[in-house]
Design an enzyme around this catalytic site. Sequence first.
Site, PDB file in Angstrom:
ATOM      1  NE  ARG A   1     -47.832 -69.470  27.415  1.00 34.74           N
ATOM      2  CZ  ARG A   1     -47.221 -69.444  28.596  1.00 34.74           C
ATOM      3  NH1 ARG A   1     -47.891 -69.780  29.692  1.00 34.74           N
ATOM      4  NH2 ARG A   1     -45.954 -69.141  28.708  1.00 34.74           N
TER       5      ARG A   1
ATOM      6  CG  ASP B   1     -49.110 -69.545  41.572  1.00 36.02           C
ATOM      7  OD1 ASP B   1     -48.873 -68.390  41.168  1.00 36.02           O
ATOM      8  OD2 ASP B   1     -48.299 -70.492  41.459  1.00 36.02           O
TER       9      ASP B   1
ATOM     10  CE1 TYR C   1     -41.035 -66.211  35.485  1.00 34.79           C
ATOM     11  CE2 TYR C   1     -39.879 -66.111  37.588  1.00 34.79           C
ATOM     12  CZ  TYR C   1     -40.591 -66.825  36.654  1.00 34.79           C
ATOM     13  OH  TYR C   1     -40.875 -68.142  36.892  1.00 34.79           O
ATOM     14  CE  LYS C   2     -44.688 -66.871  34.955  1.00 35.75           C
ATOM     15  NZ  LYS C   2     -45.260 -67.940  35.761  1.00 35.75           N
TER      16      LYS C   2
ATOM     17  CG  PHE D   1     -47.056 -73.540  36.457  1.00 33.86           C
ATOM     18  CD1 PHE D   1     -47.098 -72.858  35.253  1.00 33.86           C
ATOM     19  CD2 PHE D   1     -45.825 -73.805  37.031  1.00 33.86           C
ATOM     20  CE1 PHE D   1     -45.925 -72.451  34.635  1.00 33.86           C
ATOM     21  CE2 PHE D   1     -44.650 -73.407  36.411  1.00 33.86           C
ATOM     22  CZ  PHE D   1     -44.698 -72.725  35.214  1.00 33.86           C
TER      23      PHE D   1
HETATM   24  C1  LIG Z   1     -44.545 -68.841  36.327  1.00 34.61           C
HETATM   25  C2  LIG Z   1     -45.207 -69.668  37.361  1.00 34.61           C
HETATM   26  C3  LIG Z   1     -44.463 -70.253  38.384  1.00 34.61           C
HETATM   27  C4  LIG Z   1     -42.966 -70.091  38.390  1.00 34.61           C
HETATM   28  O1  LIG Z   1     -42.371 -70.514  39.551  1.00 34.61           O
HETATM   29  P1  LIG Z   1     -40.818 -70.265  39.765  1.00 34.61           P
HETATM   30  O2  LIG Z   1     -40.562 -70.810  41.089  1.00 34.61           O
HETATM   31  O3  LIG Z   1     -40.561 -68.800  39.620  1.00 34.61           O
HETATM   32  O4  LIG Z   1     -40.086 -70.972  38.677  1.00 34.61           O
HETATM   33  C5  LIG Z   1     -45.125 -70.996  39.341  1.00 34.61           C
HETATM   34  N1  LIG Z   1     -46.469 -71.156  39.291  1.00 34.61           N
HETATM   35  C6  LIG Z   1     -47.206 -70.605  38.307  1.00 34.61           C
HETATM   36  C7  LIG Z   1     -48.682 -70.790  38.286  1.00 34.61           C
HETATM   37  C8  LIG Z   1     -46.599 -69.849  37.308  1.00 34.61           C
HETATM   38  O5  LIG Z   1     -47.318 -69.325  36.320  1.00 34.61           O
END
Ligand SMILES: *Cc1c(COP(=O)(O)O)cnc(C)c1O
Length: 413
Positions: free
Chosen positions: A372, A198, A223-224, A127
């Site tokens: 997706r 992560d 939030y996921k 990501f």
């Molecule tokens: C959603 C997600 C993030 C989001 O990071 P924020 O700091 O909340 O914007 C980071 N890493 C991964 C792998 C994600 O899927």
Amino acid sequence: MHGLSRDDCERLDREDPLSVWRARFELPSGVIYLDGNSLGALPVGTRQRLDELVRVQWGEDLIRSWNGNDWIGMPRRIGAKIARLIGACDDEVVAADSTSVNLFKLLAAALRLRPGRKVIVSERTNFPTDLYIIEGLIELLGQGHELRLVHAGELCDALDETVAVLVLTQVDYRSGRLHDLATLTRQAQAKGILTLWDLSHSAGAMPIELNAAGVDMAVGCGYKYLNGGPGAPAYLFIARRHQRMAPPAIAGWMGHAVPFAFAPDYRPAAGIERHLVGTPPVLGLAALEVGVDLLLGADLRLVREKSRQLGDLCLRLVEQECAAFGFERASPHDSARRGSQVAVRHPQGYAIVQALIAEGVIGDFRAPDLLRFGLAPLYLRYVDIWEAVAALRRVMASRSWDRPEFKRKATVT
Ligand SMILES: *Cc1c(COP(=O)(O)O)cnc(C)c1O
């Protein structure tokens, strides 16, 4: 093999042991929501919890709530609940900040635990924020660290005695490919490398056993699949054995051993609290707690089982119903190697996703060509997958995607 029918999907819903959970969410009618991996749906209890918090705890109790309603204890309390979702102990997790910020804090701590090593290994397809945070920290430190980006298949070969930390995301946000967390952690540790996982796209959608696997550190998103609401606080995990070693990268007063002594000198708290920075975001934490409480009542093995079946169904139906339209599977075929999402490629992916949203089927698009679909097993039905693929077929057969309004790129895709 004969094709799957809508009746087959209805039968799967009737036999689904998780079907009762759908009523625990507020879902808009006329919408099939395939984006719970990006923003989880609204739990039924959240509205009332926030209303009570604002009216009574803030409106009437005011500042007394920090003690009286234990606002000050929220990062630890909610962290301890998240710990149960990811196979950690209750003093190993706090809810705080964003995933990006937590990654920064933990990576900085990890590098201090491996002072002689200069390499950070991650994956080219990680990501983007994770990669930006690593690069940014390397530059800030100015100590000659190096980010070594490899492809998934080359990870094991990349792990040698020069590597300080392996930073990986368990489920790839685009393809949904699921890493073998336990094996990679073991391979890293055999070389003295710390692991920082992560869990943003995996926690809440499958059982995770951080301590059984010997993971050193982890971060994840609220939030996921945790359904904490837009911009919900994230969390961080540090195995007990490391907690007293590294000082925090951001030495804020909430990480002080005694914040309300208002001492001029910084002294870090003994445990995981030292990685707290500023005042907890109480409204966001309260919404997150509702989402986490809800998940704690669900059997994550059943969630995982249904998630695999939903993914298999979705991929099979796209092949069966949309074979003529040039989609290419972008997720692993084997559900054991896939998270709770599937993706297919199409050169017109962006416009097709917009046309689907206009039909009430909400998935999302990830550059350059991925459609997706997130599969949140607690509120999705098998028949929703049937209807979603039927809508995809309509969009393709009618070429409704081929309209200018569906090709205009919005800021958030
Ligand atoms: C959603 C997600 C993030 C989001 O990071 P924020 O700091 O909340 O914007 C980071 N890493 C991964 C792998 C994600 O899927």
